[in-house]
Enzyme design. Structure first.
Site: not given
Length: 405
Positions: A150, A178-180, A183
């Site tokens: 991230d 960035a991860d969220l 997803g």
């Protein structure tokens, strides 16, 4: 399609089976959303270890051995421990894929091919399979082999150059955004692919790169650069295109004041004895206020310091002028609006405790998100899932003895 779902499943994805080969945050965010919408999600975890985030602790959920991090993104999933590096483990995955609609994975690009589980190896055998790959840099391009993290993506994706105080160092966002986003973009891609499959019967691969999704949500700041060729400066808590739209100090703390247009600024000035500013060309229009940002901020700071936050909020809300306190998380989770919107859910957990989780924000009138099961303990559903695939108790015991399960 999978077998009919239990009668207690109510979501719009009821009847869909998801093979979940994800871990940490981007992939689990995607699969939790699918589970909340009614899909059966079978989360495959490493025997003895599980998802990396089971070890991201403390903090733990009170009176359990479960990390808060893991519990946050793994509800509505069945945990099956499985060593997919072994042929017997791979055979179980293939058994699942016979009735699965979706596979979601976030291994490094090409890594699953070593186990015979890559897209190119599966697409002919399972032509209706929707195969979503979430990686740091996507399946193609010079960076494809690199791992994605991230903070690394926030740095490479430009948002850190935009975040922080003007004279300070670049800052990442306080949550792993960035991860969220990766997803959630994965979920959008899967829903689109389901519509295509419904129309044609064909599956497809969805290639989600965290850097791609990060570039996509640069939004107005990305467009500001494309329009000018200049990197937007770090502005701390100020807005690049609107002034005043920022944090201001009050008599006893801080607040956010969001004045989005000239009529609202005029209303603000007339309500707080600042009419003289309207006759000054430096304040008269938003464009002028952006050009004279420091002057506007200095002038209004003298005003906002004259009252406590609560009084400012009450008076500004009465005038329908955007404002708000800067809440701590304690404030957020006690906020009457957050509670009225049902943004906290209590779920019975396998530990015997009740765990509190943050609810799904998608409000669907006919098929609302479904909260069937709390995040699972490691391997909680291994026997049940394997039994549903036709494995006998003896066969399951043999797999467990070999360390496959």
């Amino acid at each position: 399609m999978t077998e009919p779902s239990p009668s207690n499943v109510t979501g719009p994805l009821k009847g869909l089976r998801v093979v979940d080969l994800t871990r940490v945050l981007a992939g689990p965010t995607c699969t939790q959303m699918l589970g909340d919408l009614g899909a059966e999600v079978i989360k495959i975890e490493r025997p003895g270890a599980g998802d990396d985030t089971r070890g991201f602790a403390p903090p733990y959920v009170p009176n359990t051995k479960e990390s808060a991090y893991f519990v946050g993104v793994n509800r509505n999933k069945k945990s099956l421990t499985l060593d997919i590096a072994q042929p017997e483990g791979q055979a179980v995955v293939h058994k699942l894929l016979e009735t699965a609609d979706i596979l979601v994975e976030n291994f490094k690009a090409g890594a699953l091919a070593r186990y015979g589980l890559g897209w190119e190896q599966l697409k002919e055998k399972y032509p209706g399979l929707i195969y979503c790959s979430i990686t740091g840099f996507g399946q193609t391009g010079p960076y494809a082999p690199r791992p994605g993290y991230d903070a690394l993506i926030q740095a490479m994706g430009g948002v850190m150059s935009l975040t922080g105080e003007p004279e300070g160092e670049p800052q990442k966002v306080g949550i792993p955004i960035a991860d969220l986003f990766a997803g959630l973009y994965g979920t959008i891609g899967i829903l689109a692919a389901l519509r295509h499959k419904q129309a044609t019967g064909q599956g497809q691969q969805i290639d989600i790169g965290m850097l791609d999704t990060h570039v996509a949500w640069l939004a107005n700041q990305g467009m500001n650069y494309l329009a000018t060729g200049e990197n937007p400066p770090r502005l701390g808590n100020q807005h690049p295109n609107i002034v005043p739209y920022q944090v201001f100090p009050t008599q006893d703390g801080y607040m956010v004041l969001s004045i989005g247009n000239d009529p609202t600024f005029e209303r603000f000035c007339k309500s707080f004895a600042l009419e003289h500013l309207l006759a000054d060309a430096r304040y008269a229009t938003n464009a002028a206020r952006v050009q004279n940002r420091a002057l506007v901020t200095e002038t209004l700071t003298e005003v906002t310091r004259t009252m406590p936050t609560k009084e400012w909020i009450a008076r500004l809300e009465a005038l329908k002028i955007g404002c708000g306190p800067i809440n701590t998380l304690k404030d957020v989770f006690a906020d009457p609006h957050v509670l009225a919107r049902d943004m906290l859910k209590e779920m019975p957990h396998a530990s015997g405790e009740t765990v509190t989780v943050i609810a799904n924000p998608v409000k669907l009138s006919a098929t609302p998100p479904d909260y069937r099961s709390a995040p699972p303990v490691l391997g909680e559903h291994s026997d049940a899932v394997l039994g549903s695939l036709g494995y006998s108790a003896g066969q399951i015991a043999a797999l467990r003895e070999k360390g496959i399960v």
